[in-house]
Scaffold this motif. Sequence first.
Motif, PDB file in Angstrom:
ATOM      1  N   ASN A 116       0.829  -1.201   0.000  1.00 13.87           N
ATOM      2  CA  ASN A 116       0.000   0.000   0.000  1.00 13.87           C
ATOM      3  C   ASN A 116       0.867   1.256   0.000  1.00 13.87           C
ATOM      4  O   ASN A 116       1.842   1.348   0.739  1.00 13.87           O
ATOM      5  CB  ASN A 116      -0.890  -0.054   1.237  1.00 13.87           C
ATOM      6  CG  ASN A 116      -2.014   0.953   1.216  1.00 13.87           C
ATOM      7  OD1 ASN A 116      -2.276   1.588   2.214  1.00 13.87           O
ATOM      8  ND2 ASN A 116      -2.694   1.111   0.111  1.00 13.87           N
ATOM      9  N   VAL A 117       0.492   2.249  -0.841  1.00 12.15           N
ATOM     10  CA  VAL A 117       1.215   3.521  -0.914  1.00 12.15           C
ATOM     11  C   VAL A 117       0.203   4.667  -0.900  1.00 12.15           C
ATOM     12  O   VAL A 117      -0.778   4.648  -1.642  1.00 12.15           O
ATOM     13  CB  VAL A 117       2.087   3.613  -2.195  1.00 12.15           C
ATOM     14  CG1 VAL A 117       2.746   4.980  -2.305  1.00 12.15           C
ATOM     15  CG2 VAL A 117       3.127   2.517  -2.215  1.00 12.15           C
ATOM     16  N   TRP A 118       0.472   5.637  -0.037  1.00 15.47           N
ATOM     17  CA  TRP A 118      -0.343   6.853   0.053  1.00 15.47           C
ATOM     18  C   TRP A 118       0.559   8.058  -0.158  1.00 15.47           C
ATOM     19  O   TRP A 118       1.735   8.040   0.211  1.00 15.47           O
ATOM     20  CB  TRP A 118      -0.992   6.964   1.429  1.00 15.47           C
ATOM     21  CG  TRP A 118      -2.126   6.027   1.649  1.00 15.47           C
ATOM     22  CD1 TRP A 118      -2.052   4.705   1.984  1.00 15.47           C
ATOM     23  CD2 TRP A 118      -3.511   6.321   1.537  1.00 15.47           C
ATOM     24  NE1 TRP A 118      -3.300   4.166   2.095  1.00 15.47           N
ATOM     25  CE2 TRP A 118      -4.231   5.136   1.827  1.00 15.47           C
ATOM     26  CE3 TRP A 118      -4.229   7.474   1.223  1.00 15.47           C
ATOM     27  CZ2 TRP A 118      -5.611   5.087   1.811  1.00 15.47           C
ATOM     28  CZ3 TRP A 118      -5.615   7.417   1.227  1.00 15.47           C
ATOM     29  CH2 TRP A 118      -6.284   6.232   1.509  1.00 15.47           C
ATOM     30  N   GLU A 119      -0.007   9.130  -0.741  1.00 20.19           N
ATOM     31  CA  GLU A 119       0.731  10.381  -0.922  1.00 20.19           C
ATOM     32  C   GLU A 119      -0.150  11.549  -0.512  1.00 20.19           C
ATOM     33  O   GLU A 119      -1.373  11.453  -0.528  1.00 20.19           O
ATOM     34  CB  GLU A 119       1.173  10.557  -2.380  1.00 20.19           C
ATOM     35  CG  GLU A 119       2.289   9.624  -2.790  1.00 20.19           C
ATOM     36  CD  GLU A 119       2.779   9.860  -4.213  1.00 20.19           C
ATOM     37  OE1 GLU A 119       2.201  10.717  -4.924  1.00 20.19           O
ATOM     38  OE2 GLU A 119       3.738   9.186  -4.604  1.00 20.19           O
ATOM     39  N   ILE A 120       0.523  12.643  -0.141  1.00 22.18           N
ATOM     40  CA  ILE A 120      -0.173  13.890   0.175  1.00 22.18           C
ATOM     41  C   ILE A 120       0.647  15.025  -0.407  1.00 22.18           C
ATOM     42  O   ILE A 120       1.874  14.924  -0.538  1.00 22.18           O
ATOM     43  CB  ILE A 120      -0.373  14.055   1.707  1.00 22.18           C
ATOM     44  CG1 ILE A 120      -1.418  15.129   2.001  1.00 22.18           C
ATOM     45  CG2 ILE A 120       0.944  14.341   2.421  1.00 22.18           C
ATOM     46  CD1 ILE A 120      -1.915  15.122   3.434  1.00 22.18           C
ATOM     47  N   ASP A 121      -0.036  16.116  -0.787  1.00 21.71           N
ATOM     48  CA  ASP A 121       0.656  17.281  -1.316  1.00 21.71           C
ATOM     49  C   ASP A 121       0.135  18.536  -0.617  1.00 21.71           C
ATOM     50  O   ASP A 121      -0.553  18.440   0.397  1.00 21.71           O
ATOM     51  CB  ASP A 121       0.509  17.372  -2.840  1.00 21.71           C
ATOM     52  CG  ASP A 121      -0.941  17.421  -3.293  1.00 21.71           C
ATOM     53  OD1 ASP A 121      -1.825  17.737  -2.464  1.00 21.71           O
ATOM     54  OD2 ASP A 121      -1.194  17.145  -4.472  1.00 21.71           O
ATOM     55  N   GLU A 122       0.455  19.688  -1.184  1.00 30.70           N
ATOM     56  CA  GLU A 122       0.092  20.952  -0.542  1.00 30.70           C
ATOM     57  C   GLU A 122      -1.418  21.173  -0.456  1.00 30.70           C
ATOM     58  O   GLU A 122      -1.882  22.056   0.267  1.00 30.70           O
ATOM     59  CB  GLU A 122       0.757  22.128  -1.276  1.00 30.70           C
ATOM     60  CG  GLU A 122       0.263  22.360  -2.690  1.00 30.70           C
ATOM     61  CD  GLU A 122       0.871  21.438  -3.728  1.00 30.70           C
ATOM     62  OE1 GLU A 122       0.451  21.521  -4.882  1.00 30.70           O
ATOM     63  OE2 GLU A 122       1.771  20.636  -3.404  1.00 30.70           O
TER      64      GLU A 122
END
Length: 132
Positions: A116-122
């Motif tokens: 599982n991979v999660w990302e977040i940005d501005e």
Amino acid sequence: MNKKLKAYNLQEILVVLVIIGILLLLALPNLMPLISKAKSTEAQLQLSHLYNSQTTHRYMHSKYALDLSELDFETPKTVNENGRSNYTYEILSATNSSFKARATAITDFDGDGVFNVWEIDENGAPKQIIKD
């Protein structure tokens, strides 16, 4: 005075344990998506905390941080390090106006070989990149 106590014998207890085991084996594949979803909550919460730290850093320094130590963000110890976290955290990119951070699972929750991979940005909304 010799009283006979009511009790279960060993064979009855073993039959009950076998039945419980069979029911568990039947139910477990149906529960795996729920287990994966529950464990992914860790990544979402930590990434949201990282977003808040990045936003604070940007207000103070007019740029996002590329290093977790600049944010005073201490990554939790993983299960490989005798901790409780199932994810590793990293900042992929950071500029004056944007950043991207990633949480990568170190545990294959459902045993299919996909992590599982999660990302977040501005923008502040965690996004699931690879579903386990």
